[in-house]
Design an enzyme around this catalytic site. Structure first.
Site, PDB file in Angstrom:
ATOM      1  N   ASP A 154       0.861  -1.194   0.000  1.00 57.99           N
ATOM      2  CA  ASP A 154       0.000   0.000   0.000  1.00 57.99           C
ATOM      3  C   ASP A 154       0.897   1.243   0.000  1.00 57.99           C
ATOM      4  OD1 ASP A 154      -3.112   0.775   1.551  1.00 57.99           O
ATOM      5  OD2 ASP A 154      -1.619   2.235   0.916  1.00 57.99           O
ATOM      6  N   ASP A 185      -3.962   2.260  -5.123  1.00 55.60           N
ATOM      7  CA  ASP A 185      -2.611   2.244  -4.555  1.00 55.60           C
ATOM      8  C   ASP A 185      -2.299   0.999  -3.744  1.00 55.60           C
ATOM      9  OD1 ASP A 185      -4.007   2.716  -2.185  1.00 55.60           O
ATOM     10  OD2 ASP A 185      -2.412   3.995  -1.392  1.00 55.60           O
ATOM     11  N   GLU A 186      -3.047  -0.076  -3.964  1.00 59.02           N
ATOM     12  CA  GLU A 186      -2.691  -1.274  -3.214  1.00 59.02           C
ATOM     13  C   GLU A 186      -2.958  -2.560  -3.979  1.00 59.02           C
ATOM     14  OE1 GLU A 186      -5.575  -2.019   0.305  1.00 59.02           O
ATOM     15  OE2 GLU A 186      -5.773   0.074  -0.289  1.00 59.02           O
TER      16      GLU A 186
HETATM   17  P1  DGT Z   1      -1.930   6.018   3.694  1.00 55.77           P
HETATM   18  O1  DGT Z   1      -2.161   4.746   2.948  1.00 55.77           O
HETATM   19  O2  DGT Z   1      -2.643   6.069   4.989  1.00 55.77           O
HETATM   20  O3  DGT Z   1      -0.494   6.382   3.819  1.00 55.77           O
HETATM   21  O4  DGT Z   1      -2.575   7.224   2.845  1.00 55.77           O
HETATM   22  P2  DGT Z   1      -3.269   7.197   1.413  1.00 55.77           P
HETATM   23  O5  DGT Z   1      -3.487   8.623   1.022  1.00 55.77           O
HETATM   24  O6  DGT Z   1      -2.473   6.393   0.446  1.00 55.77           O
HETATM   25  O7  DGT Z   1      -4.669   6.553   1.735  1.00 55.77           O
HETATM   26  P3  DGT Z   1      -5.372   5.246   1.150  1.00 55.77           P
HETATM   27  O8  DGT Z   1      -4.400   4.156   0.883  1.00 55.77           O
HETATM   28  O9  DGT Z   1      -6.499   4.949   2.067  1.00 55.77           O
HETATM   29  O10 DGT Z   1      -5.997   5.720  -0.210  1.00 55.77           O
HETATM   30  C1  DGT Z   1      -5.265   5.797  -1.421  1.00 55.77           C
HETATM   31  C2  DGT Z   1      -5.706   7.022  -2.202  1.00 55.77           C
HETATM   32  O11 DGT Z   1      -7.118   6.970  -2.395  1.00 55.77           O
HETATM   33  C3  DGT Z   1      -5.450   8.324  -1.452  1.00 55.77           C
HETATM   34  O12 DGT Z   1      -4.157   8.853  -1.701  1.00 55.77           O
HETATM   35  C4  DGT Z   1      -6.540   9.205  -1.940  1.00 55.77           C
HETATM   36  C5  DGT Z   1      -7.692   8.271  -2.243  1.00 55.77           C
HETATM   37  N1  DGT Z   1      -8.652   8.308  -1.132  1.00 55.77           N
HETATM   38  C6  DGT Z   1      -8.578   7.698   0.066  1.00 55.77           C
HETATM   39  N2  DGT Z   1      -9.624   7.991   0.856  1.00 55.77           N
HETATM   40  C7  DGT Z   1     -10.405   8.813   0.107  1.00 55.77           C
HETATM   41  C8  DGT Z   1     -11.649   9.476   0.353  1.00 55.77           C
HETATM   42  O13 DGT Z   1     -12.249   9.373   1.435  1.00 55.77           O
HETATM   43  N3  DGT Z   1     -12.155  10.231  -0.672  1.00 55.77           N
HETATM   44  C9  DGT Z   1     -11.513  10.360  -1.898  1.00 55.77           C
HETATM   45  N4  DGT Z   1     -12.034  11.096  -2.867  1.00 55.77           N
HETATM   46  N5  DGT Z   1     -10.334   9.757  -2.139  1.00 55.77           N
HETATM   47  C10 DGT Z   1      -9.799   9.006  -1.153  1.00 55.77           C
HETATM   48 CA    CA Z   2      -2.142   4.178   0.761  1.00 60.80          CA
HETATM   49 CA    CA Z   3      -4.891   2.079  -0.078  1.00 61.91          CA
END
Ligand code: DGT
Ligand code: CA
Ligand code: CA
Length: 362
Positions: free
Chosen positions: A9, A109-110
């Site tokens: 991820d 992203d995973e």
């Molecule tokens: P992490 O994995 O906690 O380091 O942070 P992220 O940003 O990679 O979060 P993740 O893996 O849950 O989600 C991957 C991408 O999906 C993130 O960069 C943006 C998008 N995303 C996640 N949650 C939401 C949401 O609630 N709304 C929208 N529009 N996009 C989201």
């Molecule tokens: Ca992520």
């Molecule tokens: Ca993810």
């Protein structure tokens, strides 16, 4: 036989990609927004980098709220650029694919990777594969990711979430029970808020409470199927296989030697990139029906133009169409210069491998 499954991820995926393409915002709190358009600040935060999270700006909160938190601080707000994130995602998935027997992408992203049959099937070796994956993603994309290793998808997923960002966590089959034991049920992947509440109402707080709860009583509340699944989850049991994805598209992007609107220069780059794509098409034994250009301008905005074709596996014969797409793009965007150019084939169709004369003699 014990399986070995990896879950990869990316860390703060969209925000990290934005930091990489714009050196000026690197190290600052970065917030990626989905603007709804109703008013200048209506919409929600899609994600934020870890610096912004420290301030309390997290995915899902209203942009207006995030801006209030950010008041008087140097916080960078950017709109989502899905095209850019998808391209990066595709490239990363291709990197992962080389390291696994099977890969199943589960979001932008995973992905889960089954590495059971890689050489020296053991946990140390799996850890080496994970390290290699982390290095590759860092080297090619400048991004960090968190990797979990376990005997199944559920445990691998829980492991990757255990240490973030830039984590690597191994939970061997012998360690599963110890890892799950004291875990609050809300932390088990796939157990949502509503189920957590129902479980808490029964006095079930931890995974071990759930694993040891009377199954008949659980069945009365959740039904036979769900009760069984819940108890399996609580024990870290998950038989579901890593289901190999069909590839959807093949693309390559390159940076031009200078910002330019010179079609000849850009087309040369396209030819160079298409060589690489052609190799991959052959390797995957597929035909394609759509060809596209991906043009990234000097403001790093991404534009794409596509053309539908007769089913084919040859890029060369269609490069003239690519050139026309490029020409059309510049007619529509006079004066615009490009920094990067890409080419993509999609609408892929599996093709039966035909024997060539060479195969009969070899
Ligand atoms: P992490 O994995 O906690 O380091 O942070 P992220 O940003 O990679 O979060 P993740 O893996 O849950 O989600 C991957 C991408 O999906 C993130 O960069 C943006 C998008 N995303 C996640 N949650 C939401 C949401 O609630 N709304 C929208 N529009 N996009 C989201
Ligand atoms: Ca992520
Ligand atoms: Ca993810």
């Amino acid at each position: 036989m014990t399986r070995i499954v990896l879950h990869v991820d990316l860390d703060s995926f969209y925000a990290s990609l934005e930091e990489i393409r714009n050196i000026e915002i690197k190290g600052k709190p970065v917030v990626i927004c989905v603007y709804s358009g109703r008013s200048p600040d209506s919409g929600a935060v899609s994600t934020s980098n870890y610096k912004a999270r420290e301030l309390g700006i997290k995915a899902g909160i209203p942009i207006s709220f995030a801006k209030r938190i950010a008041k008087d601080k140097e916080v960078v707000f950017l709109p989502v650029d899905m095209e850019h994130y998808r391209l990066a995602s595709d490239r990363i998935m291709e990197l992962l694919e080389e390291e696994a027997d099977a890969i199943e992408q589960v979001s932008i992203d995973e992905a889960y990777l089954d590495v059971t049959n890689r050489p020296f099937e053991n946990w140390i070796e799996a850890q080496k594969i994970a390290e290699k994956i982390k290095e590759k993603i860092k080297h090619h994309e400048g991004l960090t990711c968190s990797v979990g290793i376990g005997p199944n998808k559920l445990v691998a997923k829980m492991a990757s979430g255990h240490k973030k960002p830039n984590g690597l966590t191994v939970i061997t089959d012998a360690e599963v029970i110890g890892f799950f034991d004291k875990l609050p049920v809300s932390k088990i992947h796939g157990i949502g808020d509503r189920t957590t509440k129902s479980l808490n109402d029964l006095g079930i707080q931890t995974a071990s409470d759930l694993a040891n709860y009377n199954i008949d009583a659980l069945e009365r509340i959740f039904g036979k199927n769900k009760a069984k699944i819940l108890q399996e989850k609580a024990k870290g049991i998950d038989e579901s296989p890593v289901e190999q994805d069909e590839i959807q598209q093949i693309s390559r992007i390159g940076t031009l030697s200078e910002d330019t609107d010179n079609i000849e220069i850009i087309f040369e780059k396209i030819k160079e990139l298409s060589f690489d794509i052609q190799k991959k098409i052959k390797k995957k034994v597929v035909d394609f029906r759509t060809i596209s250009i991906i043009a990234i301008d000097t403001e790093l905005k991404t534009h794409s133009r596509s053309e539908t074709l007769q089913q084919t596996d040859l890029i060369d014969e269609n490069l003239i169409k690519v050139r026309n797409l490029l020409q059309k793009f510049f007619e529509e965007n006079p004066g615009k210069k490009l920094r990067r150019i890409g080419i993509k084939v999609s609408n892929l169709l599996e093709k039966k491998k035909q024997k060539t004369l060479g195969d009969f003699y070899s």
